[in-house]
Design an enzyme around this catalytic site. Structure first.
Site, PDB file in Angstrom:
ATOM      1  N   LEU A 186      38.536  38.279  34.902  1.00  0.00           N
ATOM      2  CA  LEU A 186      39.800  37.550  34.753  1.00  0.00           C
ATOM      3  C   LEU A 186      40.665  38.453  33.886  1.00  0.00           C
ATOM      4  CD1 LEU A 186      39.012  33.820  33.762  1.00  0.00           C
ATOM      5  CD2 LEU A 186      39.919  34.657  35.934  1.00  0.00           C
ATOM      6  N   ASP A 187      41.954  38.503  34.183  1.00  0.00           N
ATOM      7  CA  ASP A 187      42.851  39.334  33.368  1.00  0.00           C
ATOM      8  C   ASP A 187      42.788  38.924  31.903  1.00  0.00           C
ATOM      9  OD1 ASP A 187      43.834  40.247  35.756  1.00  0.00           O
ATOM     10  OD2 ASP A 187      45.581  38.916  35.724  1.00  0.00           O
ATOM     11  N   TYR A 188      43.167  39.858  31.078  1.00  0.00           N
ATOM     12  CA  TYR A 188      43.280  39.633  29.629  1.00  0.00           C
ATOM     13  C   TYR A 188      44.110  38.376  29.335  1.00  0.00           C
ATOM     14  CZ  TYR A 188      44.435  41.066  24.811  1.00  0.00           C
ATOM     15  OH  TYR A 188      44.582  41.124  23.464  1.00  0.00           O
TER      16      TYR A 188
ATOM     17  N   THR B 228      44.757  35.896  31.411  1.00  0.00           N
ATOM     18  CA  THR B 228      44.353  34.708  32.178  1.00  0.00           C
ATOM     19  C   THR B 228      43.234  34.010  31.434  1.00  0.00           C
ATOM     20  OG1 THR B 228      44.922  35.835  34.238  1.00  0.00           O
ATOM     21  CG2 THR B 228      43.487  33.919  34.430  1.00  0.00           C
TER      22      THR B 228
ATOM     23  N   ARG C 202      48.867  36.628  40.245  1.00  0.00           N
ATOM     24  CA  ARG C 202      50.101  37.112  39.595  1.00  0.00           C
ATOM     25  C   ARG C 202      50.975  37.858  40.598  1.00  0.00           C
ATOM     26  NH1 ARG C 202      49.789  36.292  34.129  1.00  0.00           N
ATOM     27  NH2 ARG C 202      47.665  35.873  33.409  1.00  0.00           N
TER      28      ARG C 202
END
Ligand code: URA
Length: 253
Positions: free
Chosen positions: A102-104, A106, A192
């Site tokens: 998961l993105d930083y 998110t 995103r």
């Protein structure tokens, strides 16, 4: 019977590749005899395996659901010294690591396990498990824009597969909305980029579902063990996709 390096890696001695070096260096014995051959097969339940003078203990396989907070990196190590998901694994002795990422920025559900085969199944590009996100948007995206996301939208790495998209909430003065989107692919920063493509800024992104596993009321920064049924359902989904646990690749190799 399993390959010696796999058993050592699963026991948390080191990564698979490091374990091969340890074996080749003559630091491992099986039932009292030094083994330097990399293809050697052992029975981890009955053979006495000793590495550097220490008998290795088989690690129990564990499967966790973790609620990653925003601002935490979803890899085991960050060279930049930022907080990682590992900083939240209090009380977990096993060498777990995140399944996918998961993105930083998110937040939400990420699975953690020390079962390399299972993790590989779930990260396989052909494993199209539904993943659901709640997207808080600046402004309310138009219904037509959401239709585009539903049908598939062109990103720089190709068209996205059809997605389920619906409004979860929208405020009356149209300043913001919450959109629920379920995708089955797992491309880098996919949600995103999909919202960028419809020119809708995201202010918060949270994953609430991964296949049969839901975030539910799990508190931010906390983990829980998956139930047997959740693990079985994930395996069933993978089987339906024609995938089997035969890859045997341990993360860190
Ligand atoms: N899509 C994104 O854009 N970011 C994530 O972290 C997961 C899915």
């Amino acid at each position: 019977m399993e390959r010696l390096q796999k058993v050592l890696a699963a026991a948390g001695v080191a990564s698979r590749r490091k374990c091969e070096e340890i074996i080749a260096a003559g630091r491992v014995s099986v039932n009292g005899k030094v083994v330097t051959e990399l293809g050697a097969k052992v029975d981890p339940t009955s053979d006495e395996i000793v590495a550097d003078g220490k008998r290795i203990a088989l690690q129990q396989k564990i499967y966790l659901a973790f609620h990653k907070p925003k601002g935490v990196i979803s890899s085991a190590k960050d060279p930049g010294g930022r907080q990682t998901v590992m900083d939240y694994m209090h009380g977990i002795k096993e060498r777990v690591y995140p399944v996918g990422r998961l993105d930083y920025d998110t937040e939400g559900l990420i699975l953690m396990t020390n079962d390399g085969e299972f993790a590989n199944l779930l990260m396989h590009p052909r494993f199209h498990v539904p993943k659901t996100y709640l997207v808080h948007t600046k402004g309310v995206p138009h219904g037509d824009a959401l239709d585009k996301l539903r049908r598939g939208i062109r990103l720089d790495d190709g068209m996205t597969a059809p997605a389920e998209v619906e409004y979860a909430d929208a405020d009356p003065d149209s300043k913001e909305a919450i959109v629920q989107i379920t995708i089955t692919e797992g491309r880098n920063r996919q949600v995103r980029r999909m919202f960028e493509a419809i020119r809708t800024p995201i202010v918060r992104l949270r994953r609430i579902r991964f296949g049969s596993v839901f975030l539910g009321g799990l508190q931010r920064g906390k983990y829980r063990h998956l139930t047997k049924a959740e693990i079985a359902e994930l395996r069933e989904l993978a089987e339906k996709a024609g995938l089997k646990e035969t890859h045997n690749v341990q993360k860190g190799d």
